[in-house]
Design a protein around this motif. Structure first.
Motif, PDB file in Angstrom:
ATOM      1  N   MET A   1       0.829  -1.206   0.000  1.00 38.22           N
ATOM      2  CA  MET A   1       0.000   0.000   0.000  1.00 38.22           C
ATOM      3  C   MET A   1       0.872   1.268   0.000  1.00 38.22           C
ATOM      4  O   MET A   1       0.560   2.251  -0.651  1.00 38.22           O
ATOM      5  CB  MET A   1      -0.933   0.012   1.211  1.00 38.22           C
ATOM      6  CG  MET A   1      -1.968  -1.092   1.216  1.00 38.22           C
ATOM      7  SD  MET A   1      -3.145  -0.954  -0.140  1.00 38.22           S
ATOM      8  CE  MET A   1      -4.307  -2.225   0.310  1.00 38.22           C
ATOM      9  N   LYS A   2       1.966   1.219   0.771  1.00 36.22           N
ATOM     10  CA  LYS A   2       2.834   2.391   0.836  1.00 36.22           C
ATOM     11  C   LYS A   2       3.430   2.711  -0.525  1.00 36.22           C
ATOM     12  O   LYS A   2       3.597   3.883  -0.875  1.00 36.22           O
ATOM     13  CB  LYS A   2       3.934   2.167   1.866  1.00 36.22           C
ATOM     14  CG  LYS A   2       3.466   2.240   3.313  1.00 36.22           C
ATOM     15  CD  LYS A   2       4.631   2.124   4.272  1.00 36.22           C
ATOM     16  CE  LYS A   2       4.164   2.274   5.717  1.00 36.22           C
ATOM     17  NZ  LYS A   2       5.289   2.163   6.680  1.00 36.22           N
ATOM     18  N   VAL A  19      -2.365   5.728   9.897  1.00 40.76           N
ATOM     19  CA  VAL A  19      -1.732   4.427  10.086  1.00 40.76           C
ATOM     20  C   VAL A  19      -2.276   3.793  11.365  1.00 40.76           C
ATOM     21  O   VAL A  19      -2.025   4.294  12.466  1.00 40.76           O
ATOM     22  CB  VAL A  19      -0.197   4.534  10.168  1.00 40.76           C
ATOM     23  CG1 VAL A  19       0.430   3.146  10.338  1.00 40.76           C
ATOM     24  CG2 VAL A  19       0.353   5.219   8.918  1.00 40.76           C
ATOM     25  N   ARG A  20      -3.032   2.730  11.215  1.00 40.93           N
ATOM     26  CA  ARG A  20      -3.558   2.009  12.372  1.00 40.93           C
ATOM     27  C   ARG A  20      -2.458   1.116  12.957  1.00 40.93           C
ATOM     28  O   ARG A  20      -1.776   0.417  12.226  1.00 40.93           O
ATOM     29  CB  ARG A  20      -4.769   1.168  11.986  1.00 40.93           C
ATOM     30  CG  ARG A  20      -5.992   1.996  11.609  1.00 40.93           C
ATOM     31  CD  ARG A  20      -7.174   1.109  11.264  1.00 40.93           C
ATOM     32  NE  ARG A  20      -8.369   1.892  10.949  1.00 40.93           N
ATOM     33  CZ  ARG A  20      -9.510   1.361  10.519  1.00 40.93           C
ATOM     34  NH1 ARG A  20      -9.603   0.045  10.343  1.00 40.93           N
ATOM     35  NH2 ARG A  20     -10.550   2.139  10.260  1.00 40.93           N
ATOM     36  N   ASN A  24      -0.104  -2.861  21.292  1.00 38.28           N
ATOM     37  CA  ASN A  24       1.168  -2.818  21.997  1.00 38.28           C
ATOM     38  C   ASN A  24       2.120  -1.760  21.448  1.00 38.28           C
ATOM     39  O   ASN A  24       3.100  -1.409  22.095  1.00 38.28           O
ATOM     40  CB  ASN A  24       1.839  -4.188  21.950  1.00 38.28           C
ATOM     41  CG  ASN A  24       1.139  -5.183  22.853  1.00 38.28           C
ATOM     42  OD1 ASN A  24       1.394  -5.257  24.044  1.00 38.28           O
ATOM     43  ND2 ASN A  24       0.218  -5.950  22.278  1.00 38.28           N
ATOM     44  N   ALA A  25       1.850  -1.279  20.242  1.00 33.96           N
ATOM     45  CA  ALA A  25       2.690  -0.235  19.655  1.00 33.96           C
ATOM     46  C   ALA A  25       2.302   1.161  20.143  1.00 33.96           C
ATOM     47  O   ALA A  25       2.998   2.136  19.864  1.00 33.96           O
ATOM     48  CB  ALA A  25       2.612  -0.290  18.131  1.00 33.96           C
ATOM     49  N   LEU A  26       1.194   1.270  20.868  1.00 32.68           N
ATOM     50  CA  LEU A  26       0.751   2.559  21.398  1.00 32.68           C
ATOM     51  C   LEU A  26       1.447   2.845  22.718  1.00 32.68           C
ATOM     52  O   LEU A  26       1.651   1.956  23.546  1.00 32.68           O
ATOM     53  CB  LEU A  26      -0.764   2.549  21.626  1.00 32.68           C
ATOM     54  CG  LEU A  26      -1.678   2.248  20.442  1.00 32.68           C
ATOM     55  CD1 LEU A  26      -3.134   2.316  20.895  1.00 32.68           C
ATOM     56  CD2 LEU A  26      -1.425   3.189  19.280  1.00 32.68           C
ATOM     57  N   ILE A 329      -4.007   2.847   6.400  1.00 38.40           N
ATOM     58  CA  ILE A 329      -3.273   1.597   6.205  1.00 38.40           C
ATOM     59  C   ILE A 329      -2.935   1.034   7.577  1.00 38.40           C
ATOM     60  O   ILE A 329      -3.210   1.673   8.613  1.00 38.40           O
ATOM     61  CB  ILE A 329      -1.981   1.792   5.388  1.00 38.40           C
ATOM     62  CG1 ILE A 329      -1.048   2.818   6.052  1.00 38.40           C
ATOM     63  CG2 ILE A 329      -2.325   2.217   3.949  1.00 38.40           C
ATOM     64  CD1 ILE A 329       0.290   2.989   5.358  1.00 38.40           C
ATOM     65  N   TYR A 330      -2.312  -0.110   7.602  1.00 42.35           N
ATOM     66  CA  TYR A 330      -1.937  -0.744   8.863  1.00 42.35           C
ATOM     67  C   TYR A 330      -0.415  -0.771   9.027  1.00 42.35           C
ATOM     68  O   TYR A 330       0.317  -1.068   8.089  1.00 42.35           O
ATOM     69  CB  TYR A 330      -2.499  -2.166   8.932  1.00 42.35           C
ATOM     70  CG  TYR A 330      -3.990  -2.180   9.123  1.00 42.35           C
ATOM     71  CD1 TYR A 330      -4.552  -2.098  10.380  1.00 42.35           C
ATOM     72  CD2 TYR A 330      -4.854  -2.252   8.024  1.00 42.35           C
ATOM     73  CE1 TYR A 330      -5.934  -2.070  10.560  1.00 42.35           C
ATOM     74  CE2 TYR A 330      -6.230  -2.234   8.187  1.00 42.35           C
ATOM     75  CZ  TYR A 330      -6.761  -2.149   9.461  1.00 42.35           C
ATOM     76  OH  TYR A 330      -8.132  -2.124   9.644  1.00 42.35           O
ATOM     77  N   GLY A 331       0.026  -0.433  10.224  1.00 49.00           N
ATOM     78  CA  GLY A 331       1.437  -0.484  10.532  1.00 49.00           C
ATOM     79  C   GLY A 331       1.812  -1.769  11.245  1.00 49.00           C
ATOM     80  O   GLY A 331       0.972  -2.557  11.614  1.00 49.00           O
TER      81      GLY A 331
END
Length: 331
Positions: A1-2, A19-20, A24-26, A329-331
């Motif tokens: 996607m990127k 970017v969702r 745990n990344a928050l 998109i998703y990270g």
């Protein structure tokens, strides 16, 4: 996607895409900002009129009422993936536009900690979590009801909780409508408050939702095969949490529903991205749940809506997370 976004200079681009991230990344600050926004949405007046759903008391409840109303056809059908993508996007938009949330909607990677739900930070019960298991209460196997025609029933073993959650930011939440929904219930939209219950089944994820299960689904050659794996992953996520998640209709009364479905959408998005131009407009399934009663196949032009939460869109309108009204998109 990127790579696609990198070549764009207008519309959805690398500069404005949301970017969702996995929970745990928050950071702790980001986690609390998210749960505060959910609490805000629960405090906002509903759009759904009392004449339609007397038990819908807030904007958060609006989304539950829509899910209750449409669950008898948006599961095990052509609607499942695009409709829930639409629901997720509208919910995320409400958090951002109506409650001042500046982050993206997080997702729950089922495969973390070897699939052991009890070991995952999201369910620790500590500050910055979504609360833990429900209170442990003695109970037997739980019967799940599937609104096919005729209805089907499945039994799952008792979990390790079963009662109300006793910690976390949603400890005072109530699910105000249900149980069930049409056509199984004529009173589903009446005010009927219950606590948010959970009934963790740690072995479910550990056996069926580990990294290998997710990657094998993503490796599917076509959407029909993908959905075989996805149906298992999706159902297993709900069953592993248990409690309110055992009610197909009202399950999004527990905010954890949305992190689970963000992961469903993420896995679909990854599968699409492996051959985006050929896969983004693929659909599968008929217009009825489990094709009962038998119905015609859905198409890219199949129309779906979110009631008071959003107007009509086709499956094609919802095929891409980086086109039309969507830009994430998703990270």
């Amino acid at each position: 996607m990127k790579a696609i976004l990198a070549n764009r200079t207008s519309g959805c681009t690398l500069d404005n895409v949301i970017v969702r991230k996995e929970w745990n990344a928050l950071s702790l600050t980001e986690r609390i900002a998210y749960t505060d926004a959910v609490l805000c949405l629960k405090s906002k007046d509903p759009l759904t009129p009392p004449s339609v759903s007397p038990g819908t008391l807030s904007r958060f409840d609006d989304f539950q009422a829509t899910h209750v109303n449409q669950s008898s056809w948006v599961h095990w059908s052509v609607y499942f993936l695009p409709w829930h993508r639409y629901l997720m996007h509208s919910y995320e938009t409400a958090l951002r536009n109506e409650c001042g949330y500046t982050g993206s909607h997080p997702y729950w990677d089922w495969s973390l900690n070897g699939g052991n739900i009890s070991a995952q930070a999201m369910f620790s019960g500590a500050v910055g979590s979504l609360g833990s298991n429900g209170l442990s209460v003695p109970h037997g196997p739980v019967t799940l009801t599937i609104p096919s025609s005729p209805p089907r029933f499945a039994q799952v073993p008792a979990g390790t909780g079963g009662g109300c959650i006793t910690d976390g930011p949603f400890v005072n939440f109530t699910s105000n409508i249900g149980p069930f929904g049409p056509p199984l219930s004529d009173t589903a939209f009446e005010y009927n408050p219950i606590c948010i219950s959970r009934d963790f089944r740690p072995t479910n994820l550990m056996a069926n939702s580990q990294y290998a299960n997710v990657t094998s689904t993503i490796a599917s050659a076509n959407l029909d095969t993908f959905m075989v794996g996805m149906n298992g992953l999706h159902g297993n996520g709900h069953t592993s949490i248990g409690g309110l998640q055992g009610d197909l209709f009202t399950s999004n009364g527990d905010p954890v529903f949305y992190l689970h479905h963000a992961q469903v959408d993420r896995v679909w998005s990854i599968w699409q991205g492996l051959d985006f131009e050929n896969r983004k407009n693929q659909v599968t399934g008929t217009l009825t749940l489990m094709n009962t009663p038998p119905s015609e196949l859905g198409t890219i032009d199949t129309v779906m809506d979110l009631g008071f939460n959003g107007g009509s869109k086709t499956a094609g309108d919802l095929a891409s997370t980086i086109d039309g009204d969507m830009c994430y998109i998703y990270g």
